[in-house]
Every structure is written in C-alpha cells, then in structure tokens.
Motif scaffolding. Sequence first.
Motif, PDB file in Angstrom:
ATOM      1  N   UNK A   1       0.578  -1.278   0.306  1.00  0.00           N
ATOM      2  CA  UNK A   1       0.067   0.085   0.024  1.00  0.00           C
ATOM      3  C   UNK A   1       0.816   1.333   0.271  1.00  0.00           C
ATOM      4  N   UNK A   2       0.008   2.494  -0.222  1.00  0.00           N
ATOM      5  CA  UNK A   2       0.958   3.860  -0.492  1.00  0.00           C
ATOM      6  C   UNK A   2       1.600   3.698   1.223  1.00  0.00           C
ATOM      7  N   UNK A   3       2.883   4.395   1.302  1.00  0.00           N
ATOM      8  CA  UNK A   3       3.452   5.225   2.585  1.00  0.00           C
ATOM      9  C   UNK A   3       3.422   6.047   3.268  1.00  0.00           C
ATOM     10  N   UNK A   4       2.751   5.589   4.960  1.00  0.00           N
ATOM     11  CA  UNK A   4       2.027   6.235   5.643  1.00  0.00           C
ATOM     12  C   UNK A   4       2.510   7.178   5.926  1.00  0.00           C
ATOM     13  N   UNK A   5       3.867   7.260   5.722  1.00  0.00           N
ATOM     14  CA  UNK A   5       5.376   8.338   6.418  1.00  0.00           C
ATOM     15  C   UNK A   5       6.237   7.852   5.486  1.00  0.00           C
ATOM     16  N   UNK A   6       7.402   8.083   5.489  1.00  0.00           N
ATOM     17  CA  UNK A   6       9.156   8.498   4.243  1.00  0.00           C
ATOM     18  C   UNK A   6       9.888   7.219   5.570  1.00  0.00           C
ATOM     19  N   UNK A   7      10.268   6.226   4.832  1.00  0.00           N
ATOM     20  CA  UNK A   7      10.520   5.350   5.251  1.00  0.00           C
ATOM     21  C   UNK A   7       9.686   3.997   6.405  1.00  0.00           C
ATOM     22  N   UNK A   8       8.348   4.046   5.674  1.00  0.00           N
ATOM     23  CA  UNK A   8       7.695   3.441   6.503  1.00  0.00           C
ATOM     24  C   UNK A   8       6.618   2.650   5.633  1.00  0.00           C
ATOM     25  N   UNK A   9       7.250   1.398   5.053  1.00  0.00           N
ATOM     26  CA  UNK A   9       5.924   0.366   3.747  1.00  0.00           C
ATOM     27  C   UNK A   9       4.829  -0.315   4.345  1.00  0.00           C
ATOM     28  N   UNK A  10       4.113   0.073   4.377  1.00  0.00           N
ATOM     29  CA  UNK A  10       3.243  -1.107   4.048  1.00  0.00           C
ATOM     30  C   UNK A  10       2.269  -1.947   3.671  1.00  0.00           C
TER      31      UNK A  10
END
Length: 131
Positions: A86-95
């Motif tokens: 899914x799209x990243x909720x914040x930079x450096x975080x992968x969902x």
Amino acid sequence: MSKTSFSRALTAALLGLALTTAAKADTKDYEFQLVKDEAKQGEAILDVRLVDKRTSKPVPNAVIFAKRIDMAPDSMEEMTSKIEQLPSPEPGLYRFKAKLTMAGGWRLSLGAKVQGESGTVENKLVFKATK
Ligand SMILES: [Cu+2]
C-alpha cells in the motif's frame, strides 16, 4: 577451451562472485523492522520500517521488488498468502496488506533496492497472527 583458459575463466568467475558478495555488504547497513510483531488473524495491515543501522534513520523511497509471506516459523513454509503493498504512510515506513489465513507464526520476506546503493536489501521478519 584449454585447461589453462578454463582455470583462468574459473578464477575470473570466482573473483566475480567475491566482488558481488563484497558489493552486497554495504546493503547490510539497512534493515527492515516490523513496527509490531503481532497482528490479528484475517486481513491485516503490516507496517515495516526500513532503517539505516549506522544512523538509525528511516530510509524513504526504497523500491520493494520482492515480497512473500508464509508460515515457515510454524513449519509450514509452503503455506503462503496474498500480500500487496500500500502507499507509504510516512517516509521510511512501508505498508502492506496481507491475508493471514491462520493463527500462528508467519514470516515476511522482503527484497528491496535502496536509492544510491547497488546491492539489494533482503530481510526475513517473523511475527505472530493472533485469533
Ligand atoms: Cu499454517
């Protein structure tokens, strides 16, 4: 191929292998880390942080080219399930969204390319699906 040119080719191949391994070493500075090591059975959201271990800083814009989820921790390596990014909720975080079809131990395997690095980051992360 003569014996000499064969052994030369072999040496070159081995040297190439050694260089490839050495080039991969710098991506060892990066690591995927699960934000939570537990999730509810069923449709689950899995958040994974990619960090630079040298600085503990999050690493944005990595390209995840391989992902797999299976129950290897419970000796069911052949039991895989659906997973999508899914799209990243914040930079450096992968969902990711995954279907955890069974309670128990799951393994998330990720392969990624980090901007500016030649090798790949490959990690296997273990977590639990609870009822
Ligand atoms: Cu299972």
